[in-house]
Design a protein around this motif. Structure first.
Motif, PDB file in Angstrom:
ATOM      1  N   ILE A 176       0.831  -1.201   0.000  1.00  0.00           N
ATOM      2  CA  ILE A 176       0.000   0.000   0.000  1.00  0.00           C
ATOM      3  C   ILE A 176       0.870   1.256   0.000  1.00  0.00           C
ATOM      4  O   ILE A 176       0.588   2.221  -0.726  1.00  0.00           O
ATOM      5  N   VAL A 177       1.951   1.243   0.750  1.00  0.00           N
ATOM      6  CA  VAL A 177       2.810   2.432   0.837  1.00  0.00           C
ATOM      7  C   VAL A 177       3.456   2.715  -0.519  1.00  0.00           C
ATOM      8  O   VAL A 177       3.411   3.840  -1.032  1.00  0.00           O
ATOM      9  N   GLU A 178       4.026   1.677  -1.111  1.00  0.00           N
ATOM     10  CA  GLU A 178       4.713   1.902  -2.384  1.00  0.00           C
ATOM     11  C   GLU A 178       3.728   2.236  -3.507  1.00  0.00           C
ATOM     12  O   GLU A 178       4.073   2.983  -4.428  1.00  0.00           O
ATOM     13  N   SER A 179       2.506   1.723  -3.419  1.00  0.00           N
ATOM     14  CA  SER A 179       1.512   2.032  -4.461  1.00  0.00           C
ATOM     15  C   SER A 179       1.189   3.532  -4.465  1.00  0.00           C
ATOM     16  O   SER A 179       0.687   4.063  -5.452  1.00  0.00           O
ATOM     17  N   LEU A 180       1.468   4.205  -3.334  1.00  0.00           N
ATOM     18  CA  LEU A 180       1.226   5.649  -3.268  1.00  0.00           C
ATOM     19  C   LEU A 180       2.489   6.450  -3.568  1.00  0.00           C
ATOM     20  O   LEU A 180       2.513   7.669  -3.418  1.00  0.00           O
ATOM     21  N   GLY A 181       3.558   5.741  -3.963  1.00  0.00           N
ATOM     22  CA  GLY A 181       4.790   6.429  -4.322  1.00  0.00           C
ATOM     23  C   GLY A 181       5.605   6.902  -3.131  1.00  0.00           C
ATOM     24  O   GLY A 181       6.473   7.770  -3.261  1.00  0.00           O
ATOM     25  N   ILE A 182       5.336   6.342  -1.969  1.00  0.00           N
ATOM     26  CA  ILE A 182       6.085   6.722  -0.762  1.00  0.00           C
ATOM     27  C   ILE A 182       7.171   5.676  -0.505  1.00  0.00           C
ATOM     28  O   ILE A 182       6.883   4.480  -0.526  1.00  0.00           O
ATOM     29  N   PRO A 183       8.419   6.097  -0.271  1.00  0.00           N
ATOM     30  CA  PRO A 183       9.483   5.130   0.024  1.00  0.00           C
ATOM     31  C   PRO A 183       9.151   4.310   1.270  1.00  0.00           C
ATOM     32  O   PRO A 183       8.687   4.869   2.282  1.00  0.00           O
ATOM     33  N   PHE A 184       9.403   3.013   1.201  1.00  0.00           N
ATOM     34  CA  PHE A 184       9.148   2.111   2.326  1.00  0.00           C
ATOM     35  C   PHE A 184      10.459   1.420   2.699  1.00  0.00           C
ATOM     36  O   PHE A 184      11.124   0.847   1.834  1.00  0.00           O
ATOM     37  N   HIS A 185      10.804   1.480   3.981  1.00  0.00           N
ATOM     38  CA  HIS A 185      12.021   0.807   4.424  1.00  0.00           C
ATOM     39  C   HIS A 185      11.694  -0.251   5.462  1.00  0.00           C
ATOM     40  O   HIS A 185      11.085   0.047   6.487  1.00  0.00           O
ATOM     41  N   TYR A 186      12.142  -1.448   5.167  1.00  0.00           N
ATOM     42  CA  TYR A 186      11.953  -2.550   6.101  1.00  0.00           C
ATOM     43  C   TYR A 186      13.208  -2.663   6.975  1.00  0.00           C
ATOM     44  O   TYR A 186      14.298  -2.925   6.468  1.00  0.00           O
ATOM     45  N   ILE A 187      13.033  -2.433   8.273  1.00  0.00           N
ATOM     46  CA  ILE A 187      14.163  -2.585   9.199  1.00  0.00           C
ATOM     47  C   ILE A 187      13.728  -3.524  10.315  1.00  0.00           C
ATOM     48  O   ILE A 187      13.019  -3.116  11.234  1.00  0.00           O
TER      49      ILE A 187
END
Lengths: 284, 284, 284, 284
Positions: free
Chosen positions: D130-141
Motif C-alpha cells: 500500500i505504501v509503495e503504491s502511493l509512491g512513498i518510500p518504504f524501508h523494512y528494518i
C-alpha cells in the motif's frame, strides 16, 4: 468584581484586534479571555468577545464606554459592554413538567448560574412548593389559547415589575404571540424536546417513536416568531432503540433537555453568545 | 462452520420460547446467542433471533427446516433460517465520493464484513483502481435522469448475473425508480448524509449550515419508494460549531457516514435486523 | 403486580433455555423479556435473566420456587427469584457533596427508581433539610478514622433496624472496614469520581488535572475490600480541555457522577446485574 | 499561500495582545484566527496562537521575523513562526497492524493532512504494497531489543536523509531508547491503545477485559522517556460490554485509535499544539 466583557461585531478588516486591544490596554485593562470569529477573512463580518480585568472598573466604566464611542463609529462596530457585577435578572416560565426548572434551580443554588432568578410563572401549581421554598416569588397564571392576550398582558406586567433581562421557557407549553416575542427579542430561551429541525411542533417524542429514530435529542434556541425556527444555541442527543416506547423516550429526553437548557442559559448569562441572522456564534 | 441463525416473528403468546428452544435442543443444537422483543406482552408481536451451533449442520439443515414447518404453521410464524456458511453476496453502488466504499473495503479486507463483495458499479470512474486492485469486478455505467430506465436495466442485469443478495448504496447519488426498489425490497441499504428526518433530500450539509445546527449526523436505512423515509438502521452525530463552513461539515460528515454505513451493513449481514413496518428491530 | 424476575447462572450445555422456558410455561408464565450470555459456548458459564408475567404470582410463587429446586439441582444452577412487588429497601450514605443524593431523590420522586429509600446517613448535616422534607429519616453520625469501629457499629445497627437491602454510597468520603463490607457483600454501590482504573484513591480530579487528560469520567462499582477495585457497573466520560482548572473539572465531573450512579442503582434495583468474579454482566 | 502562524508563550501581563496585534497590523497582516490562554491572569503564563494573512509573505517573512526579535526580548517571549507554504515532512513508523497507517494515508490522499509523508519505516513487510503504491518510500528494518542500537542508528540515518520534521508512531510496537527520543523531542507522536493513565504499558486490551471496564479508549501523546507518560494530545472512548471479548475490544479499539491519532497529527501539523510541562494546550 472588576471584570467586564466586551462583545463587538463589525466589518472585518486588518487592524481591528490591534485597535481593541490597544484601547483596553490604554484603559488599564488586562485581557483575560478573548475569542474571535470572522465569517470570511476577505470582506466578511468580524466578531469578538473579550473578557478583561480592570481595577476600579465600576468607577471607570462610564469613561471607558464614552471613550469607546469614537472607535466604534470609526470602524462601524455594533458592541455591548457588560459587567460581572451587574447580574442579569431571569424569569422562568414552566408548565406541569418541572425537570428543567429543577435543573436550573439546582445549578443556581450551586452558584453555577450567574443570575438572580427573580420570578417563576406557571400555568400550573405544581412548581409552587419548590420555588417558594427557595424564596423565589411564584405566580400562577392559568393560560389557554382563548385568553392568551390577557394572560400575556399579566405576564408582561410581571416582567416589567421584576425588571427581567432574560426569560427562560423551561418546558412552558403555551405558544407566545408575536407581540410578546417582539417585547423580548433575543432574550427568550426555549428548550424544544427534539433534535431540530427534526420534529418541529407538538408531540416530538411520539413522532420520533413513529419514525423509529435511533437517537433522540433536545435543542435550546432563542425564540422568534417562527415556531421552533429561532437561532439554535445548543443541541444534544442520546441513543435509544426499538425497545424504548414513548414513555421511555420521554424519560431519556428529560435528561437531555435539562442539560441542554442549562448550558444555553449559562452561556447567555456569561455573554458568550452573539446572534447573527438566524444562527448563533457561541464563544466557549 | 456449523452455525445457524433463526429469525422468527409471530403473535406473542405464552410458550413460544419454550417451543423454539425445545425444537432446537431436540435437533442437537446449542443456543449461542438469543435476543427477543415483544411489541406488547399482551397481544403484541413477538420477535426473536437465535444463533445456534449444531454438529453437521450443513447436512442436517434440510431436515431441520422441514421439521420446523409444522411448528411455524401452528404458531403463525414468519421465519428465516440462515447459515454462516452461506455468505451473502453484496454489490456496492458508488458515485464520485469514495469514502464509504473505502471503509467497507477496509472492513472487508480485515475480515470484519462477512460477505463476498461481488461487484462494484459506479457512474464515475474514480473508484475503479482501488476496486480492481482488490480483484473485484468494477462496472462503469454512466447515469442521469434521462437514461434512468436503461441504466437500471443494465444494473439489474448485473445484479442477476452476480446473484446479489444485498445492494449497498455507498453515496450513490442517483435516484432509483420504484421498479428497481421493488426488485430488491428490504435488501438495499443507503447512507443519507443527515440525521433523518432532518434534511431529507438533496444538499443536507448546505442546509445544516444554513440552519446553524450544533450537531450533524448521518443515517443508514433500507430504501423504500419514499425518499429518505425507509426504516432507519443506524444513526450517529458529531459536534460542530459556528466556525465550520460547508466544506468542513462535509469532512466531519464523511467520518460519520462511513462508520454508520459500515455498522448497518455488518448488522444486516449478521441477520441482526428485522424490518417491522417502517422501523427496524436490531438485535445487538 | 404479577411480574417476576429469574436470574440463573450454571455451566453452559445444550438445552438450558428449553428447560427454563418450559418450566415457566408449565407454570402459566409468559416471558416478557429475556437476555442471556455465555462466557464460552463450549464449556463456558451460562447466565440468563428472564422477566415474566403470571396471574396470581404472589400466591403461586412459593410453589414455583419449590418446583424449581429439582431443576436447579439437576443443572447445577445458582439462581435468584425476585418479585416486582417486593420493593428493595435502600439506604444512602452521603458526606458534604449532595449532588448524587439529589439526583437519586429526584429520580425516586419521579417514580424512576423502584425502591423505598428508608434512611439517609451522613457525617455532615448538609443534607438533612432536603432529606427530611421528603419524609425520609436522616441520621447524622460524625465519622473519622479514629472512631471508625464505633461509627460502623451504629451504621450497621441502623441498616438492621431499617432492613436495608441496598446501600448506596453517594459520595460518602469515609473508608469502610472489611468487616462492614463483608456484612453487605455485593450490596454496596459506590460512585468513584474517575474513569477507573485511572486515578484510584483520593483526589482524582486533582490528579486528572496534573496529568492533562482530555476526558474525565466517573465509575460506579460494587464495593469490595480492594479500594476502587470492585466490579464495575457503569462508567461515563466528558470532554475537557487545558482551560479547565480543578474547580471546573469537579463541576463537569458532578454531572457525570450523578448520572452514572443513578444508572447503576436503577439496574441493580431491576435485577439486571450479575456479578461474576470481579466483573459485572449487565442485561439491558 | 500567504498564510503564517505565530505561536507565543510569555509571562502574562497587560498589553501583550495589543503589542502582538499592533506588530502584525504594522506589517500589513490581517489576523484570521486567534486563540489564547492564560494559566492565571495574575502572574501566570500567557499562550497565544495567531494565524494571519499577508501579501507577499514569503518575501517579507525574514524582515518580519527580524523586526519581531526586539519585541520578543522586551516581553520575554518564546515564539515560533511557521508558514503554510513550508509543509512539514512526516515519517511514519508502523509494525504489523496497519489500520492507523491506512487512516493517515487516507486523510493525506484526501488533502486533509497538510504534510509530505516522506518515508514509512516498518519492522514488518505488511505495509509495503500500500505504501509503495502511493509512491512513498518504504524501508523494512527488522527490529528487536537485542539490536535496538543498530536499528535506531539506521532509523536516525533515514530521518536525517529524508529531513523529517515529525515522526508518527502508528502502532509501532518497539520501545525507543532515550537517545532516540532526545533526538526528536516534542516531535514524536504516538498512539497508545488505552485511555491513559489507565493501562500503561503492554496488553491494554487484555487488561481492560480483565478489569471489566465499560468503556475502552485510545490516547495520542508526545513521546518522552517515561513510557506512556508524555503530554496527552487527544483521547477518545467507545462503549463496550460484558459480551465483548479481547478480539472484539481490539476491533472496536482500532476505530478509536485511528481517529484519535489522525486528529493529533492534524493539530500538530496545523501548529495548534503548545507543550507546557507535561501537558498540551490545543487551540481548536
Amino acid at each position: 468584581e472588576n471584570r467586564g466583557c466586551l462583545l463587538v461585531k463589525c466589518p472585518d478588516k486588518p487592524g481591528i484586534v490591534s485597535v481593541l486591544s490597544t484601547f483596553l490596554h490604554n484603559h488599564g485593562s488586562n485581557i483575560i479571555e478573548s475569542s474571535q470569529y470572522s465569517s470570511d477573512p476577505e470582506n466578511g463580518i468580524f466578531f469578538i468577545r473579550i473578557e478583561y480585568h480592570r481595577e476600579n472598573l465600576l468607577i471607570e466604566k462610564e469613561n471607558m464606554e464614552n471613550d469607546f464611542r469614537d472607535i466604534a463609529a470609526a470602524h462601524d462596530m455594533e458592541y455591548d459592554f457588560s459587567y460581572r457585577n451587574d447580574r442579569k435578572r431571569s424569569a422562568i416560565f414552566v408548565s406541569k413538567e418541572t425537570h428543567c426548572l429543577m435543573e436550573l434551580l439546582w445549578e443556581w443554588q450551586n452558584g453555577d448560574l450567574d443570575t438572580d432568578i427573580v420570578v417563576v410563572i406557571s400555568n400550573h401549581e405544581d412548581a409552587r412548593p419548590i420555588v417558594e421554598s427557595l424564596g423565589i416569588p411564584f405566580h400562577y397564571i392559568p393560560a389557554n389559547k382563548d385568553i392568551r392576550k390577557q394572560v400575556e398582558e399579566e405576564q408582561i406586567g410581571l416582567m416589567d415589575k421584576y425588571e427581567v433581562d432574560l426569560l427562560i421557557l423551561a418546558r412552558y407549553m403555551q405558544i407566545l404571540t408575536p407581540d410578546f416575542v417582539r417585547h423580548f427579542e433575543s432574550r427568550i430561551i426555549n428548550i424544544h424536546h427534539s433534535f431540530l429541525p427534526a420534529f418541529i411542533g407538538a408531540g416530538p417524542y411520539e413522532r420520533a417513536y413513529e419514525r423509529g429514530v435511533k437517537l433522540i435529542g433536545a435543542t435550546s434556541h432563542y425564540v422568534t416568531n417562527n415556531l421552533d425556527e429561532g437561532p439554535i444555541i445548543e443541541q444534544d442527543v442520546e441513543r435509544v432503540d426499538h425497545r424504548d416506547d414513548v414513555i421511555n423516550l420521554k424519560k431519556i429526553g428529560r435528561q437531555i433537555e435539562r442539560r441542554v437548557l442549562a448550558k444555553a442559559v449559562k452561556w447567555h448569562l456569561e455573554n458568550r453568545i452573539i446572534v447573527e441572522g438566524n444562527k448563533t456564534i457561541v464563544f466557549h
